[in-house]
Design a protein around this motif. Structure first.
Motif, PDB file in Angstrom:
ATOM      1  N   ALA A  79      94.679  46.472  21.087  1.00  0.00           N
ATOM      2  CA  ALA A  79      95.752  45.753  20.393  1.00  0.00           C
ATOM      3  C   ALA A  79      95.824  44.372  21.020  1.00  0.00           C
ATOM      4  N   LYS A  80      95.392  43.363  20.247  1.00  0.00           N
ATOM      5  CA  LYS A  80      95.453  41.980  20.740  1.00  0.00           C
ATOM      6  C   LYS A  80      96.684  41.311  20.144  1.00  0.00           C
ATOM      7  N   GLU A  81      96.780  39.998  20.328  1.00  0.00           N
ATOM      8  CA  GLU A  81      98.027  39.348  19.920  1.00  0.00           C
ATOM      9  C   GLU A  81      98.316  39.516  18.423  1.00  0.00           C
ATOM     10  N   HIS A  82      97.263  39.279  17.593  1.00  0.00           N
ATOM     11  CA  HIS A  82      97.501  39.335  16.149  1.00  0.00           C
ATOM     12  C   HIS A  82      96.589  40.300  15.423  1.00  0.00           C
ATOM     13  N   GLU A  83      95.842  41.082  16.173  1.00  0.00           N
ATOM     14  CA  GLU A  83      94.894  41.966  15.501  1.00  0.00           C
ATOM     15  C   GLU A  83      94.577  43.207  16.319  1.00  0.00           C
ATOM     16  N   LEU A  84      94.134  44.228  15.588  1.00  0.00           N
ATOM     17  CA  LEU A  84      93.611  45.435  16.230  1.00  0.00           C
ATOM     18  C   LEU A  84      92.092  45.357  16.165  1.00  0.00           C
ATOM     19  N   VAL A  85      91.417  45.617  17.283  1.00  0.00           N
ATOM     20  CA  VAL A  85      89.962  45.637  17.283  1.00  0.00           C
ATOM     21  C   VAL A  85      89.509  47.051  17.624  1.00  0.00           C
ATOM     22  N   LEU A  86      88.718  47.639  16.730  1.00  0.00           N
ATOM     23  CA  LEU A  86      88.246  49.011  16.932  1.00  0.00           C
ATOM     24  C   LEU A  86      86.738  48.992  17.141  1.00  0.00           C
ATOM     25  N   THR A  87      86.262  49.703  18.160  1.00  0.00           N
ATOM     26  CA  THR A  87      84.836  49.711  18.461  1.00  0.00           C
ATOM     27  C   THR A  87      84.336  51.139  18.595  1.00  0.00           C
ATOM     28  N   GLY A  88      83.203  51.390  17.945  1.00  0.00           N
ATOM     29  CA  GLY A  88      82.512  52.677  18.097  1.00  0.00           C
ATOM     30  C   GLY A  88      81.052  52.391  18.391  1.00  0.00           C
ATOM     31  N   SER A  89      80.400  53.265  19.147  1.00  0.00           N
ATOM     32  CA  SER A  89      79.010  52.997  19.511  1.00  0.00           C
ATOM     33  C   SER A  89      78.316  54.273  19.948  1.00  0.00           C
ATOM     34  N   ASP A  90      77.009  54.298  19.781  1.00  0.00           N
ATOM     35  CA  ASP A  90      76.223  55.348  20.428  1.00  0.00           C
ATOM     36  C   ASP A  90      75.146  54.679  21.283  1.00  0.00           C
ATOM     37  N   SER A  91      75.362  53.431  21.613  1.00  0.00           N
ATOM     38  CA  SER A  91      74.500  52.551  22.416  1.00  0.00           C
ATOM     39  C   SER A  91      73.330  51.987  21.594  1.00  0.00           C
ATOM     40  N   ASP A  92      72.820  52.715  20.595  1.00  0.00           N
ATOM     41  CA  ASP A  92      71.803  52.156  19.702  1.00  0.00           C
ATOM     42  C   ASP A  92      72.482  51.297  18.631  1.00  0.00           C
ATOM     43  N   VAL A  93      73.500  51.863  18.010  1.00  0.00           N
ATOM     44  CA  VAL A  93      74.263  51.146  16.988  1.00  0.00           C
ATOM     45  C   VAL A  93      75.687  50.990  17.495  1.00  0.00           C
TER      46      VAL A  93
ATOM     47  N   ILE B 253      79.557  49.405  16.219  1.00  0.00           N
ATOM     48  CA  ILE B 253      80.325  48.810  15.121  1.00  0.00           C
ATOM     49  C   ILE B 253      81.665  48.349  15.668  1.00  0.00           C
ATOM     50  N   GLN B 254      82.007  47.108  15.354  1.00  0.00           N
ATOM     51  CA  GLN B 254      83.308  46.583  15.735  1.00  0.00           C
ATOM     52  C   GLN B 254      84.007  46.095  14.472  1.00  0.00           C
ATOM     53  N   THR B 255      85.207  46.594  14.246  1.00  0.00           N
ATOM     54  CA  THR B 255      85.925  46.168  13.051  1.00  0.00           C
ATOM     55  C   THR B 255      87.325  45.710  13.449  1.00  0.00           C
ATOM     56  N   THR B 256      87.802  44.715  12.748  1.00  0.00           N
ATOM     57  CA  THR B 256      89.065  44.072  13.116  1.00  0.00           C
ATOM     58  C   THR B 256      90.072  44.243  12.000  1.00  0.00           C
TER      59      THR B 256
ATOM     60  N   ILE C 237      80.032  46.185  25.624  1.00  0.00           N
ATOM     61  CA  ILE C 237      79.027  45.951  24.579  1.00  0.00           C
ATOM     62  C   ILE C 237      79.041  44.465  24.237  1.00  0.00           C
ATOM     63  N   ASP C 238      77.873  43.863  24.292  1.00  0.00           N
ATOM     64  CA  ASP C 238      77.772  42.416  24.040  1.00  0.00           C
ATOM     65  C   ASP C 238      77.654  42.168  22.531  1.00  0.00           C
ATOM     66  N   PHE C 239      78.729  41.697  21.924  1.00  0.00           N
ATOM     67  CA  PHE C 239      78.703  41.419  20.480  1.00  0.00           C
ATOM     68  C   PHE C 239      78.400  39.948  20.186  1.00  0.00           C
ATOM     69  N   SER C 240      77.857  39.212  21.180  1.00  0.00           N
ATOM     70  CA  SER C 240      77.564  37.789  20.937  1.00  0.00           C
ATOM     71  C   SER C 240      76.530  37.680  19.816  1.00  0.00           C
ATOM     72  N   LYS C 241      76.623  36.583  19.078  1.00  0.00           N
ATOM     73  CA  LYS C 241      75.860  36.447  17.841  1.00  0.00           C
ATOM     74  C   LYS C 241      74.488  35.843  18.097  1.00  0.00           C
ATOM     75  N   PRO C 242      73.405  36.523  17.674  1.00  0.00           N
ATOM     76  CA  PRO C 242      72.062  35.954  17.840  1.00  0.00           C
ATOM     77  C   PRO C 242      71.888  34.650  17.052  1.00  0.00           C
TER      78      PRO C 242
ATOM     79  N   LEU D 105      78.224  45.118  12.501  1.00  0.00           N
ATOM     80  CA  LEU D 105      77.385  46.252  12.859  1.00  0.00           C
ATOM     81  C   LEU D 105      76.187  45.686  13.603  1.00  0.00           C
ATOM     82  N   GLN D 106      75.993  46.175  14.800  1.00  0.00           N
ATOM     83  CA  GLN D 106      74.937  45.643  15.655  1.00  0.00           C
ATOM     84  C   GLN D 106      73.989  46.766  16.001  1.00  0.00           C
ATOM     85  N   THR D 107      72.704  46.511  15.926  1.00  0.00           N
ATOM     86  CA  THR D 107      71.734  47.554  16.255  1.00  0.00           C
ATOM     87  C   THR D 107      70.659  47.026  17.190  1.00  0.00           C
ATOM     88  N   ARG D 108      70.190  47.892  18.056  1.00  0.00           N
ATOM     89  CA  ARG D 108      69.002  47.571  18.852  1.00  0.00           C
ATOM     90  C   ARG D 108      67.806  47.521  17.915  1.00  0.00           C
ATOM     91  N   LEU D 109      66.733  46.926  18.370  1.00  0.00           N
ATOM     92  CA  LEU D 109      65.494  46.900  17.593  1.00  0.00           C
ATOM     93  C   LEU D 109      64.527  47.922  18.184  1.00  0.00           C
TER      94      LEU D 109
END
Lengths: 372, 372
Positions: B37-51, B53-56, B124-129, B235-239
């Motif tokens: 729970a951030k100031e103006h949004e909820l951030v939800l993250t799920g992962s199995d380390s390969d994939v 998903i972060q949704t806001t 989990i590093d969600f930085s953008k390639p 949605l972020q995935t390993r290669l």
């Protein structure tokens, strides 16, 4: 053997007969459907030796049936169902061409399937037992769905895996119990019969799938088997050997507490708490008083839930009683919604549930001890 | 941590995040959803380390979101989904009450669930390639569904379990093969990028489930990962490591035979014959000539089928060619019906299938030898 038949009717009849077939039958012939082309009808038989289904297809206004050469053959159920379901024509041609090789043709599609000789199929005695009564399809469906869920799924006491049907004084009593819960349905019938038999729950599931609400079912029994005769179909099942326990003494007759509640509300509350399990079981606790009724559950691992049951009204001293949530859920489902009355005797005594407007069904659940 | 949120939106967001969660993850924290729970949004993250998903979730006209106290927690995905799905209110209250014990309340229902500290959840590093292009959701869905079915399900050559995306000259080539068949889709994009990556088929399935046709998807890649950014969801995935085989040389360019056929007709014919299997595989044989095209199959155990393909037209010398029926079926499905052209080189040479009106997709199948 050579006949033509409407795809749709042939497929439906094959589906009905195939319901008796088990994938685990030790006898190879029982993985097939026996198809007999008689003078004016097709007779299809499927069986796993416990349950046997025979259905007859006749020519009528909607069903084309043209038998040019009589004969019989056994075809692997999964192949014939697959072929007839997908064939590219409304009328299927069926012809034995060489020994047991059978040609099934549609429009341009043509299959040649290796069958088995009908003589290799075990003889099944479909003769009709003596004791016989008629029941509406709709009523029979209720009898089964309101009781059979309470049968045991363990083979330790085989007799508890079936529903007990006992009849006297024109009244049919149908009872199922796994010794932790019990369901009982009572139905009036027109015949004054006297029997006490136990039918495997699995067979009754097949009866439910086969019967149609609006049609009468003829039920015939002796001490070896029961037959359900529905339109063109006979479903026959073996009975379970052994004496069914005397269950009437388990059902309390005097009560100290009474809870009335809307079944849907309670179903919702139990469902919401159902994920809170200890050792795989969701135990629910009712905390009941004339002021407030609360449902709660708790598991060391997961956490806890608590919910005030607003539609509940309770009479009696305060009472806390715990039980398997699944059992109450199943029982409520079987009572078909509406207002439900719980009659209770005490913390560790079995309690019963009945719909306010239908006393033909009674559901009983044994409480469990909790140390929370 | 304390917030209130619309049940429906919260449930949808939890469902999206939970798609990345595997039941078989070795790390206990990965069976949970991280809720921030951030100031103006909820951030939800799920992962199995390969994939991952972060949704806001943000407050808008339809979604109530009232964050009174910021904070974060990890809750077992199956519990939180179950609670929110079934809770008896349109607005859910969520409050950390003691350490990791979290209270989730609806109207009268109230749950207290043991969570895990957010600090125990792997970073989990969600930085953008860097490399980035935009594609329509609808187009991306087609790219994936028209290729990914042809990936290998065996781990012997890991690189074949993914779909290869290579980009040059503003053209994206997407290729999947299990070495017996190959699917290739070509799409024009607006950016002049240069990359060659292989994305696990499993991750792409999750992309398909998450994306909406009418929205643009931003796809960003580097040599370590790919990100699909859709509305409020990343949605972020390993290669998959390893060099993807050079597949262009496998695709023949010159052909001696051509078959045109209605895809639905052929799908029906293959489907009808699909139960005729030898060693678990349904092999189909095309017997093609300019006079007549016939599809047949045969198994010693089951029997045989034969069907004239009336919608087919063939040019070339007579040809008999056999292949795995499932491969042709899958390829035809991926071509989305209509008229399909088969281009063939010979009995034991790979052949290709393309829709008459869409050359962006190519399906290739290797024939098999039969001795029937």
């Amino acid at each position: 053997m050579y006949f033509k038949v409407s795809k749709k009717d042939f497929y439906n009849a094959l589906s009905v007969a195939s319901r008796a077939i088990s994938n685990f039958s030790p006898l190879p012939a029982f993985s097939g459907i026996k198809i007999e082309a008689k003078e004016h009808e097709l007779v299809l038989t499927g069986s796993d030796s416990d349950v046997s289904i025979q259905t007859t297809l006749q020519k009528d206004e909607e069903c084309i049936l043209e038998i040019n050469e009589m004969g019989s053959i056994v075809i692997e159920a999964k192949y014939i169902l697959e072929i007839v379901r997908k064939i590219d024509a409304d009328v299927v041609e069926f012809e034995m061409i060489d020994g047991t090789l059978t040609k099934i043709s549609g429009n341009t599609a043509e299959f040649k399937i290796n069958g088995m000789r009908a003589s290799e199929y075990p003889a099944i005695d479909f003769s009709k037992p003596q004791e016989c009564f008629v029941i509406k399809g709709e009523t029979l469906k209720k009898v089964i769905t309101q009781t059979s869920f309470a049968t045991s799924d363990k083979e330790t006491r085989p007799v508890l895996t079936g529903v007990n049907f006992s009849c006297e004084n024109k009244t049919l009593h149908c009872v199922a119990t796994d010794s932790y819960r019990l369901a009982k349905k009572t139905v009036e019938i027109n015949e004054d019969l006297n029997f006490n038999i136990t039918i495997p729950s699995k067979s009754l599931q097949e009866v439910v799938k086969t019967l149609e609400d609006d049609f009468d079912v003829e039920v015939t029994v002796n001490d070896k088997k029961a037959q359900f005769i529905m339109k063109n179909t006979i479903l026959q099942t073996r009975l379970i050997d052994g004496v069914y326990p005397e269950t009437n003494r388990l059902i309390p007759l005097e009560f100290s507490y009474e809870l009335t509640i809307d079944a849907q509300d309670l179903l919702g509350a139990i469902d919401r708490a159902s994920f809170i399990k200890s050792d795989g079981v969701s135990v629910i606790k009712f905390s009941l008083s004339e002021e407030e009724c609360v449902l709660s559950s708790r598991s060391v691992e997961v956490g806890s839930s608590m919910e005030v049951l607003n539609s509940a009204s309770f009479t009696g001293n305060s009472l806390e009683i715990s039980c398997n949530g699944r059992y109450v859920f199943d029982a409520l489902k079987a009572l078909n919604g509406g207002l439900v009355k719980f009659s209770l005797c005490g913390e560790m005594k079995p309690f019963i549930m009945q719909a306010i407007d239908d006393d033909s069904v009674l559901q009983l659940v044994l409480p469990v001890r909790t140390y929370a």
